[in-house]
Design a protein around this motif. Structure first.
Motif, PDB file in Angstrom:
ATOM      1  N   ASN A 153     -11.049   5.460  -4.851  1.00 59.89           N
ATOM      2  CA  ASN A 153     -11.980   6.201  -4.000  1.00 59.89           C
ATOM      3  C   ASN A 153     -11.334   7.378  -3.288  1.00 59.89           C
ATOM      4  O   ASN A 153     -12.039   8.274  -2.802  1.00 59.89           O
ATOM      5  CB  ASN A 153     -12.614   5.268  -2.964  1.00 59.89           C
ATOM      6  CG  ASN A 153     -13.558   4.261  -3.592  1.00 59.89           C
ATOM      7  OD1 ASN A 153     -13.953   4.399  -4.746  1.00 59.89           O
ATOM      8  ND2 ASN A 153     -13.926   3.242  -2.837  1.00 59.89           N
ATOM      9  N   THR A 154      -9.998   7.389  -3.217  1.00 55.18           N
ATOM     10  CA  THR A 154      -9.291   8.481  -2.534  1.00 55.18           C
ATOM     11  C   THR A 154      -8.831   9.549  -3.518  1.00 55.18           C
ATOM     12  O   THR A 154      -9.025  10.747  -3.286  1.00 55.18           O
ATOM     13  CB  THR A 154      -8.077   7.930  -1.757  1.00 55.18           C
ATOM     14  OG1 THR A 154      -8.526   6.950  -0.820  1.00 55.18           O
ATOM     15  CG2 THR A 154      -7.367   9.057  -1.013  1.00 55.18           C
ATOM     16  N   GLU A 167     -16.417   6.537  -8.206  1.00 57.81           N
ATOM     17  CA  GLU A 167     -15.888   5.617  -7.219  1.00 57.81           C
ATOM     18  C   GLU A 167     -15.691   4.238  -7.842  1.00 57.81           C
ATOM     19  O   GLU A 167     -16.175   3.967  -8.950  1.00 57.81           O
ATOM     20  CB  GLU A 167     -16.798   5.535  -6.008  1.00 57.81           C
ATOM     21  CG  GLU A 167     -16.875   6.848  -5.244  1.00 57.81           C
ATOM     22  CD  GLU A 167     -17.480   6.684  -3.852  1.00 57.81           C
ATOM     23  OE1 GLU A 167     -18.103   5.623  -3.609  1.00 57.81           O
ATOM     24  OE2 GLU A 167     -17.327   7.601  -3.039  1.00 57.81           O
ATOM     25  N   TYR A 168     -15.006   3.373  -7.113  1.00 57.42           N
ATOM     26  CA  TYR A 168     -14.637   2.067  -7.654  1.00 57.42           C
ATOM     27  C   TYR A 168     -15.856   1.177  -7.899  1.00 57.42           C
ATOM     28  O   TYR A 168     -16.004   0.565  -8.942  1.00 57.42           O
ATOM     29  CB  TYR A 168     -13.658   1.374  -6.710  1.00 57.42           C
ATOM     30  CG  TYR A 168     -13.142   0.055  -7.234  1.00 57.42           C
ATOM     31  CD1 TYR A 168     -12.085   0.015  -8.127  1.00 57.42           C
ATOM     32  CD2 TYR A 168     -13.723  -1.152  -6.851  1.00 57.42           C
ATOM     33  CE1 TYR A 168     -11.608  -1.187  -8.634  1.00 57.42           C
ATOM     34  CE2 TYR A 168     -13.253  -2.356  -7.337  1.00 57.42           C
ATOM     35  CZ  TYR A 168     -12.203  -2.363  -8.235  1.00 57.42           C
ATOM     36  OH  TYR A 168     -11.736  -3.557  -8.732  1.00 57.42           O
ATOM     37  N   TRP A 204       1.003   4.251  -3.146  1.00 56.27           N
ATOM     38  CA  TRP A 204       0.728   5.689  -3.078  1.00 56.27           C
ATOM     39  C   TRP A 204       1.857   6.499  -3.702  1.00 56.27           C
ATOM     40  O   TRP A 204       1.623   7.533  -4.333  1.00 56.27           O
ATOM     41  CB  TRP A 204       0.493   6.124  -1.635  1.00 56.27           C
ATOM     42  CG  TRP A 204      -0.792   5.591  -1.062  1.00 56.27           C
ATOM     43  CD1 TRP A 204      -0.929   4.692  -0.056  1.00 56.27           C
ATOM     44  CD2 TRP A 204      -2.125   5.905  -1.494  1.00 56.27           C
ATOM     45  NE1 TRP A 204      -2.255   4.426   0.171  1.00 56.27           N
ATOM     46  CE2 TRP A 204      -3.009   5.151  -0.690  1.00 56.27           C
ATOM     47  CE3 TRP A 204      -2.646   6.749  -2.471  1.00 56.27           C
ATOM     48  CZ2 TRP A 204      -4.396   5.216  -0.838  1.00 56.27           C
ATOM     49  CZ3 TRP A 204      -4.024   6.814  -2.630  1.00 56.27           C
ATOM     50  CH2 TRP A 204      -4.889   6.067  -1.821  1.00 56.27           C
ATOM     51  N   ASN A 215      -7.480  -1.510  -7.457  1.00 54.31           N
ATOM     52  CA  ASN A 215      -7.218  -0.895  -6.160  1.00 54.31           C
ATOM     53  C   ASN A 215      -8.342   0.075  -5.790  1.00 54.31           C
ATOM     54  O   ASN A 215      -8.366   1.230  -6.200  1.00 54.31           O
ATOM     55  CB  ASN A 215      -5.872  -0.168  -6.189  1.00 54.31           C
ATOM     56  CG  ASN A 215      -5.395   0.183  -4.790  1.00 54.31           C
ATOM     57  OD1 ASN A 215      -6.155   0.699  -3.975  1.00 54.31           O
ATOM     58  ND2 ASN A 215      -4.124  -0.090  -4.514  1.00 54.31           N
ATOM     59  N   LYS A 216      -9.277  -0.438  -5.008  1.00 53.27           N
ATOM     60  CA  LYS A 216     -10.461   0.329  -4.618  1.00 53.27           C
ATOM     61  C   LYS A 216     -10.099   1.573  -3.823  1.00 53.27           C
ATOM     62  O   LYS A 216     -10.661   2.652  -4.033  1.00 53.27           O
ATOM     63  CB  LYS A 216     -11.400  -0.568  -3.798  1.00 53.27           C
ATOM     64  CG  LYS A 216     -12.695   0.092  -3.368  1.00 53.27           C
ATOM     65  CD  LYS A 216     -13.588  -0.911  -2.657  1.00 53.27           C
ATOM     66  CE  LYS A 216     -14.918  -0.267  -2.259  1.00 53.27           C
ATOM     67  NZ  LYS A 216     -15.828  -1.268  -1.606  1.00 53.27           N
ATOM     68  N   GLU A 217      -9.148   1.428  -2.898  1.00 52.07           N
ATOM     69  CA  GLU A 217      -8.783   2.556  -2.031  1.00 52.07           C
ATOM     70  C   GLU A 217      -8.212   3.718  -2.833  1.00 52.07           C
ATOM     71  O   GLU A 217      -8.549   4.885  -2.587  1.00 52.07           O
ATOM     72  CB  GLU A 217      -7.773   2.099  -0.971  1.00 52.07           C
ATOM     73  CG  GLU A 217      -7.456   3.189   0.051  1.00 52.07           C
ATOM     74  CD  GLU A 217      -6.497   2.722   1.126  1.00 52.07           C
ATOM     75  OE1 GLU A 217      -6.217   3.522   2.039  1.00 52.07           O
ATOM     76  OE2 GLU A 217      -6.011   1.569   1.051  1.00 52.07           O
ATOM     77  N   PRO A 264       0.790  -1.237   0.000  1.00 51.54           N
ATOM     78  CA  PRO A 264       0.000   0.000   0.000  1.00 51.54           C
ATOM     79  C   PRO A 264       0.823   1.289   0.000  1.00 51.54           C
ATOM     80  O   PRO A 264       0.536   2.207  -0.769  1.00 51.54           O
ATOM     81  CB  PRO A 264      -0.837  -0.130   1.278  1.00 51.54           C
ATOM     82  CG  PRO A 264      -1.007  -1.605   1.457  1.00 51.54           C
ATOM     83  CD  PRO A 264       0.305  -2.201   1.023  1.00 51.54           C
TER      84      PRO A 264
END
Length: 228
Positions: free
Chosen positions: A201-202, A223-224, A174, A196-198, A170
């Motif tokens: 969504n971020t 969003e994902y 980033w 990668n959903k996070e 993770p």
């Protein structure tokens, strides 16, 4: 600009990967391509850099139809398209500098230009200090950033990223996303297939969701969604 018009793709084994996709991606956009495994995301991505050819339909990159161009034209089209792979695809016997420089050497660029440009992009991905190292001495995130540097060294109009964070932890993911965002902020179109959903969504960007070979959702700052 990337434009698909009623694009279909059927493989010899009978699998229908794309079923009439039509979409436009404008210069400078950052687009996520999401969906469940087997939905057609990879085929969609490969169509853009002509790794796959449509069974039917048009794929226009800067008004040139990839469905009908001659084989000898493909390398010239790809010079304006950078590709970042999940597994990096670095050449193990070449240094970081040499891996990035290779993309310029194959098109016959002058050595002085190569040196200047390679150091520029390595500085952009914050790896200039590791120019003389070999890929196996780098972390996964560093290797992916070298891959990104190689993808942009030709000043492409578009960067295609196929699951670029798929093999990374993770924190490293980033770091890679920060690099892709910086490239996009400088005007390059980025199209990224991801699970990668996070991240989706971020870091809010346009989201194109594909299921069963069709686009089921196309949202600005989307969003994902829910996928297995």
């Amino acid at each position: 600009m990337i434009e698909m018009k009623e694009v279909y793709k059927a493989y010899p084994n009978g699998v229908k990967a794309l079923n009439g996709i039509s979409v436009t991606i404008h210069p400078g956009e950052f687009v996520y391509v999401v969906g469940p495994s087997g939905a057609g995301k990879s085929t969609f991505i490969k169509m853009i850099y002509r790794e796959e050819k449509p069974t039917k339909g048009q794929i226009l990159i800067n008004h040139k139809d990839l469905a009908t161009i001659k084989e000898k034209e493909i390398p010239f089209v790809r010079r304006k398209i950078g590709v970042v792979f999940q597994d990096f695809k670095l050449l193990p016997k070449l240094t970081v500098f040499e891996n990035v420089a290779f993309a310029l050497e194959v098109i016959g660029e002058q050595p002085s230009v190569i040196k200047k440009r390679v150091l520029e992009v390595l500085d952009l991905v914050q790896l200039k200090h590791k120019a003389r190292q070999f890929p196996d001495t780098l972390s996964g995130g560093e290797q992916q950033r070298v891959s990104i540097a190689r993808s942009i060294v030709n000043n492409p109009d578009v960067v295609i990223a196929d699951e670029p964070t798929g093999n990374l932890d993770p924190d490293t993911s980033w770091e890679v996303m920060k690099t892709l965002e910086e490239i996009n902020n400088r005007g390059t179109t980025v199209v990224m297939a991801t699970h990668n959903k996070e991240i989706v969504n971020t870091i809010k960007k346009r989201v194109i969701a594909i299921e069963d070979g069709i686009i089921v959702r196309d949202e600005s700052r989307g969003e994902y969604g829910s996928y297995d």
